[in-house]
Design a protein around this motif. Structure first.
Motif, PDB file in Angstrom:
ATOM      1  N   PRO A  53       2.328  12.134   1.057  1.00 50.39           N
ATOM      2  CA  PRO A  53       3.171  10.976   1.387  1.00 50.39           C
ATOM      3  C   PRO A  53       3.859  10.420   0.135  1.00 50.39           C
ATOM      4  N   VAL A  54       5.094   9.973   0.309  1.00 49.32           N
ATOM      5  CA  VAL A  54       5.864   9.335  -0.766  1.00 49.32           C
ATOM      6  C   VAL A  54       6.348   7.994  -0.221  1.00 49.32           C
ATOM      7  N   ILE A  55       6.048   6.934  -0.935  1.00 46.18           N
ATOM      8  CA  ILE A  55       6.324   5.600  -0.404  1.00 46.18           C
ATOM      9  C   ILE A  55       6.992   4.722  -1.460  1.00 46.18           C
ATOM     10  N   GLY A  56       8.013   4.002  -1.055  1.00 43.26           N
ATOM     11  CA  GLY A  56       8.650   2.995  -1.920  1.00 43.26           C
ATOM     12  C   GLY A  56       8.726   1.689  -1.140  1.00 43.26           C
ATOM     13  N   LEU A  57       8.445   0.559  -1.804  1.00 45.19           N
ATOM     14  CA  LEU A  57       8.440  -0.724  -1.096  1.00 45.19           C
ATOM     15  C   LEU A  57       9.582  -1.628  -1.563  1.00 45.19           C
ATOM     16  N   GLU A  58      10.152  -2.329  -0.611  1.00 52.02           N
ATOM     17  CA  GLU A  58      11.159  -3.348  -0.904  1.00 52.02           C
ATOM     18  C   GLU A  58      10.608  -4.666  -0.394  1.00 52.02           C
ATOM     19  N   THR A  59      10.324  -5.586  -1.311  1.00 53.73           N
ATOM     20  CA  THR A  59       9.661  -6.834  -0.927  1.00 53.73           C
ATOM     21  C   THR A  59      10.581  -8.031  -1.151  1.00 53.73           C
ATOM     22  N   VAL A 115      12.164  -4.117  -5.714  1.00 55.30           N
ATOM     23  CA  VAL A 115      12.229  -2.749  -5.196  1.00 55.30           C
ATOM     24  C   VAL A 115      11.430  -1.810  -6.107  1.00 55.30           C
ATOM     25  N   THR A 116      10.539  -1.026  -5.521  1.00 54.69           N
ATOM     26  CA  THR A 116       9.784  -0.071  -6.343  1.00 54.69           C
ATOM     27  C   THR A 116      10.427   1.303  -6.310  1.00 54.69           C
ATOM     28  N   GLU A 117      10.092   2.108  -7.284  1.00 53.70           N
ATOM     29  CA  GLU A 117      10.396   3.527  -7.257  1.00 53.70           C
ATOM     30  C   GLU A 117       9.534   4.167  -6.162  1.00 53.70           C
ATOM     31  N   PRO A 118       9.879   5.370  -5.695  1.00 52.51           N
ATOM     32  CA  PRO A 118       9.019   6.027  -4.697  1.00 52.51           C
ATOM     33  C   PRO A 118       7.753   6.580  -5.360  1.00 52.51           C
ATOM     34  N   ASP A 119       6.944   5.691  -5.903  1.00 53.96           N
ATOM     35  CA  ASP A 119       5.785   6.074  -6.716  1.00 53.96           C
ATOM     36  C   ASP A 119       4.475   5.959  -5.969  1.00 53.96           C
ATOM     37  N   ALA A 134       8.839  -0.827   4.156  1.00 57.39           N
ATOM     38  CA  ALA A 134       8.241   0.360   3.536  1.00 57.39           C
ATOM     39  C   ALA A 134       9.090   1.587   3.823  1.00 57.39           C
ATOM     40  N   ASN A 135       9.438   2.311   2.772  1.00 61.03           N
ATOM     41  CA  ASN A 135      10.153   3.588   2.911  1.00 61.03           C
ATOM     42  C   ASN A 135       9.125   4.702   2.801  1.00 61.03           C
ATOM     43  N   VAL A 136       9.090   5.550   3.812  1.00 58.86           N
ATOM     44  CA  VAL A 136       8.036   6.567   3.862  1.00 58.86           C
ATOM     45  C   VAL A 136       8.648   7.947   4.105  1.00 58.86           C
ATOM     46  N   SER A 137       8.203   8.919   3.300  1.00 64.92           N
ATOM     47  CA  SER A 137       8.585  10.305   3.570  1.00 64.92           C
ATOM     48  C   SER A 137       7.406  11.201   3.238  1.00 64.92           C
ATOM     49  N   LEU A 138       7.507  12.454   3.641  1.00 67.19           N
ATOM     50  CA  LEU A 138       6.460  13.427   3.316  1.00 67.19           C
ATOM     51  C   LEU A 138       7.091  14.602   2.585  1.00 67.19           C
ATOM     52  N   TYR A 167      11.452  15.398  -2.786  1.00 69.93           N
ATOM     53  CA  TYR A 167      11.222  14.410  -1.729  1.00 69.93           C
ATOM     54  C   TYR A 167      11.875  14.807  -0.411  1.00 69.93           C
ATOM     55  N   GLY A 168      11.206  14.476   0.681  1.00 74.36           N
ATOM     56  CA  GLY A 168      11.762  14.687   2.013  1.00 74.36           C
ATOM     57  C   GLY A 168      12.608  13.501   2.415  1.00 74.36           C
ATOM     58  N   SER A 169      13.194  13.551   3.632  1.00 76.51           N
ATOM     59  CA  SER A 169      13.999  12.399   4.041  1.00 76.51           C
ATOM     60  C   SER A 169      13.076  11.321   4.607  1.00 76.51           C
ATOM     61  N   LYS A 170      13.478  10.067   4.404  1.00 76.12           N
ATOM     62  CA  LYS A 170      12.559   8.950   4.618  1.00 76.12           C
ATOM     63  C   LYS A 170      12.936   8.116   5.829  1.00 76.12           C
ATOM     64  N   ALA A 171      11.959   7.408   6.344  1.00 73.19           N
ATOM     65  CA  ALA A 171      12.213   6.369   7.338  1.00 73.19           C
ATOM     66  C   ALA A 171      11.874   5.041   6.678  1.00 73.19           C
ATOM     67  N   VAL A 213      14.307  12.353  10.768  1.00 72.89           N
ATOM     68  CA  VAL A 213      15.649  11.776  10.637  1.00 72.89           C
ATOM     69  C   VAL A 213      15.581  10.539   9.769  1.00 72.89           C
ATOM     70  N   GLN A 214      16.587  10.396   8.927  1.00 74.85           N
ATOM     71  CA  GLN A 214      16.658   9.197   8.110  1.00 74.85           C
ATOM     72  C   GLN A 214      17.083   8.042   8.988  1.00 74.85           C
ATOM     73  N   GLU A 215      16.205   7.043   9.101  1.00 76.85           N
ATOM     74  CA  GLU A 215      16.499   5.933  10.008  1.00 76.85           C
ATOM     75  C   GLU A 215      15.664   4.718   9.650  1.00 76.85           C
ATOM     76  N   SER A 221      19.795   4.632  13.272  1.00 73.92           N
ATOM     77  CA  SER A 221      19.774   5.845  12.457  1.00 73.92           C
ATOM     78  C   SER A 221      20.782   5.698  11.324  1.00 73.92           C
ATOM     79  N   LYS A 222      20.779   6.660  10.419  1.00 69.65           N
ATOM     80  CA  LYS A 222      21.674   6.632   9.262  1.00 69.65           C
ATOM     81  C   LYS A 222      23.146   6.537   9.699  1.00 69.65           C
ATOM     82  N   GLU A 223      23.438   7.178  10.854  1.00 68.04           N
ATOM     83  CA  GLU A 223      24.841   7.187  11.326  1.00 68.04           C
ATOM     84  C   GLU A 223      25.353   5.776  11.637  1.00 68.04           C
TER      85      GLU A 223
HETATM   86  P1  ADP Z   1      18.701   3.667   0.368  1.00 67.20           P
HETATM   87  O1  ADP Z   1      19.828   4.458  -0.151  1.00 67.20           O
HETATM   88  O2  ADP Z   1      18.216   4.083   1.708  1.00 67.20           O
HETATM   89  O3  ADP Z   1      18.869   2.195   0.210  1.00 67.20           O
HETATM   90  P2  ADP Z   1      17.295   3.687  -2.119  1.00 67.20           P
HETATM   91  O4  ADP Z   1      17.388   4.890  -2.979  1.00 67.20           O
HETATM   92  O5  ADP Z   1      18.083   2.508  -2.480  1.00 67.20           O
HETATM   93  O6  ADP Z   1      17.493   4.091  -0.606  1.00 67.20           O
HETATM   94  O7  ADP Z   1      15.753   3.274  -2.112  1.00 67.20           O
HETATM   95  C1  ADP Z   1      15.271   2.265  -1.299  1.00 67.20           C
HETATM   96  C2  ADP Z   1      13.744   2.331  -1.357  1.00 67.20           C
HETATM   97  O8  ADP Z   1      13.312   3.570  -0.815  1.00 67.20           O
HETATM   98  C3  ADP Z   1      13.158   2.280  -2.760  1.00 67.20           C
HETATM   99  O9  ADP Z   1      11.983   1.505  -2.720  1.00 67.20           O
HETATM  100  C4  ADP Z   1      12.852   3.719  -3.068  1.00 67.20           C
HETATM  101  O10 ADP Z   1      11.762   3.829  -3.948  1.00 67.20           O
HETATM  102  C5  ADP Z   1      12.473   4.256  -1.719  1.00 67.20           C
HETATM  103  N1  ADP Z   1      12.736   5.695  -1.555  1.00 67.20           N
HETATM  104  C6  ADP Z   1      13.813   6.382  -1.947  1.00 67.20           C
HETATM  105  N2  ADP Z   1      13.711   7.685  -1.588  1.00 67.20           N
HETATM  106  C7  ADP Z   1      12.519   7.805  -0.950  1.00 67.20           C
HETATM  107  C8  ADP Z   1      11.825   8.904  -0.325  1.00 67.20           C
HETATM  108  N3  ADP Z   1      12.339  10.114  -0.271  1.00 67.20           N
HETATM  109  N4  ADP Z   1      10.628   8.635   0.233  1.00 67.20           N
HETATM  110  C9  ADP Z   1      10.107   7.414   0.217  1.00 67.20           C
HETATM  111  N5  ADP Z   1      10.692   6.352  -0.353  1.00 67.20           N
HETATM  112  C10 ADP Z   1      11.888   6.545  -0.925  1.00 67.20           C
END
Ligand code: ADP
Ligand code: ZN
Ligand code: MG
Length: 481
Positions: A6-12, A156-160, A197-201, A209-213, A246-248, A264-266
């Motif tokens: 799992p790869v997660i980034g948070l926006e608070t 906003v965090t990195e996807p760490d 929460a942005n989540v991808s696998l 990184y995969g595409s995130k929801a 799907v990115q959504e 969705s992204k569209e």
């Molecule tokens: P967007 O273009 O959808 O706004 P950003 O690159 O601005 O995406 O990132 C928004 C949030 O999503 C950040 O917290 C980032 O760390 C996280 N993020 C970016 N790519 C991924 C990914 N592949 N998986 C999980 N989280 C991600």
């Protein structure tokens, strides 16, 4: 979940504790008030008015950037983020886009004894939107603009982040830092701390990184980790079936424990950002940043380290005590009365927090003051009461708010440390247990524990156990010789 990482980034979004809104003088103290009663021409976006930046909101933002080890921009800007929705009377939100107030930084969390560093991408100021109230069966919605233009700082965090547990720890640490700063009241249920929460696998071992929801609508720490866990499983099932994520944007529903697609992204908005022409660039001088840095209060990590160094607490205990500023304050106030840090730490964690949790009380509202808890431990340390009796005294203190000495005196709970008084009890216990005496003298010295227990029982827990032990040994050693 070993096949996927799992790869997660948070926006608070953090609602800042200012008295007035971000660009006008309207009060932010609207909670429970009449809808649309805390509004003016500026926050309603009527034509011909000019916003003015709230200096306090800027100051709190600068402190927060520094507290998470970020870099304060000496020049930041506001932009207009266009979107058309009734909660936004101007049809644009004033936000920072290209030049945010803070860049970089990090928050460290500890998981299974190892420190994990979560990098922060950016921190930016923006105004909140109003609130829509959907009328049941009414076929229409109402809008309340009281919250409109309340100051927010988005972090906003990195996807760490790599697990739901890590996400929860990050949020808890962030909340703790914000509380130490007095930056926000951080109430997740009431929305003053909101986390997406942005989540991808990605396949285990991969670094692509995969595409995130993006998941919205979590109103508690528990909800954040549940929603991420659900999302990880949902995406894993898709990938297992050979389908794509799907990115959504997805909405978390706490009662069903599921996320569902929102857009969705569209359908993603094109916000058409452009520089806000009504606000000058935000200038923070280097010496102001330096001063803010000097003025930062002690933060959770530093306080935890200080409790470890100065008071010999374990990392775990110091972590629990410093997670909330109010608990750390309580601990240090009690320590002034009785400098027994280990015992205080145990009493706070087991008894006090146990009682408060049971009753849903904050430590600020504790019926037992830090001074009283210090006095209770003084009574134990000086041998006036036993640790066991102390629990009974604590229950009385909690219930009646009275000092421990009063309760001890009134209920006659003093520990019996008078040798002659105890000798009689010891003698009668020995008389009643000839078999144990024989065992003891036959070498089974462990039975002494049983005999001490009998004396404690006879004295309703009030005998001084150390003294009883001594007396028993003396009698058993000499008696048969
Ligand atoms: P967007 O273009 O959808 O706004 P950003 O690159 O601005 O995406 O990132 C928004 C949030 O999503 C950040 O917290 C980032 O760390 C996280 N993020 C970016 N790519 C991924 C990914 N592949 N998986 C999980 N989280 C991600
Ligand atoms: Zn206003
Ligand atoms: Mg983005």
């Amino acid at each position: 979940m070993t096949r996927y990482q799992p790869v997660i980034g948070l926006e608070t979004h953090v609602q800042l504790s200012t008295r007035s809104k971000l660009f006008c003088g309207c009060s932010t103290d609207y909670s429970g008030q009449e809808p649309n009663s805390f509004v003016c021409a500026v926050c309603l976006g009527l034509p011909g008015v000019l916003p003015v930046l709230n200096a306090e909101a800027l100051k709190i933002s600068v402190r927060t950037v520094l507290a998470v080890n970020g870099t304060v921009s000496e020049d930041s800007r506001f932009d207009r983020k266009q979107y058309f929705y009734p909660d936004l009377p101007k049809a644009y939100q004033i936000s920072q886009f290209e030049h945010p107030i803070g860049l970089g930084g990090h928050i460290d969390v500890e998981l299974d004894g190892a420190v994990r560093r979560i990098e922060i991408t950016r921190l930016h100021m923006e105004e909140d939107a109003g609130k829509l109230v959907h009328v049941e069966d009414g076929g229409h919605s109402l809008v309340d603009y009281n919250r409109c233009s309340v100051p927010l700082l988005e972090i906003v965090t990195e996807p760490d982040i790599r697990s739901p547990e890590e996400a929860r720890l990050y949020l808890q640490k962030l909340k703790s830092i914000l509380e130490y700063l007095g930056a926000s009241d951080c109430n997740m249920e009431e929305g003053s701390l909101r986390c997406d929460a942005n989540v991808s696998l990605m396949p285990a071992g991969s670094s692509l990184y995969g595409s995130k929801a993006e998941i919205k609508n979590m109103n508690s720490f528990k909800a954040v980790s549940r929603a991420i866990q659900y999302e990880i499983e949902r995406q894993a099932e898709l990938l297992d079936r050979g389908e794509k994520v799907v990115q959504e944007t997805r909405l978390w529903d706490d009662s069903s424990g599921r996320t569902s697609s929102m857009r969705s992204k569209e359908d993603a908005h094109d916000y058409r950002y452009f520089p806000e022409p009504d606000l000058p660039p935000v200038r923070v001088e280097a010496r102001e940043i330096e001063q803010a840095w000097q003025d930062l209060p002690e933060l959770p990590d530093a306080r935890r380290q200080r409790l470890i160094n100065d008071h010999g607490l374990s990392g775990y205990d110091a972590g629990v005590l410093t997670a909330q500023k109010a608990i750390a304050d309580y601990f240090e106030a009690a320590l002034q009365v009785q400098p027994n840090s280990k015992s205080l730490s145990n009493w706070i964690q087991s008894e006090l927090l146990g009682y408060l949790n049971r009753d849903g009380l904050d430590i600020e509202d504790s019926p037992v003051s830090p001074g009283s808890l210090g006095e209770l431990i003084q009574l134990i340390d000086s041998g006036k009461i036993s640790g066991k009796i102390a629990k009974e005294v604590f229950a009385g203190m909690y219930q009646t708010r009275r000092p421990p000495a009063e309760i001890v005196r009134e209920k006659g709970l003093e520990q019996i440390s008078d040798e002659s008084a105890l000798e009689a009890v010891v003698a009668s216990v020995l008389e009643a247990h000839p078999e144990q005496i024989e065992s003891y003298r036959g070498g089974k010295t462990k039975v002494i524990g049983f005999l001490v227990g009998q004396v404690m029982k006879e004295t309703r827990g009030q005998a001084n156990p150390g003294l009883v032990n001594q007396l028993l040994k003396k009698k058993l050693g000499s008696g048969g010789a």
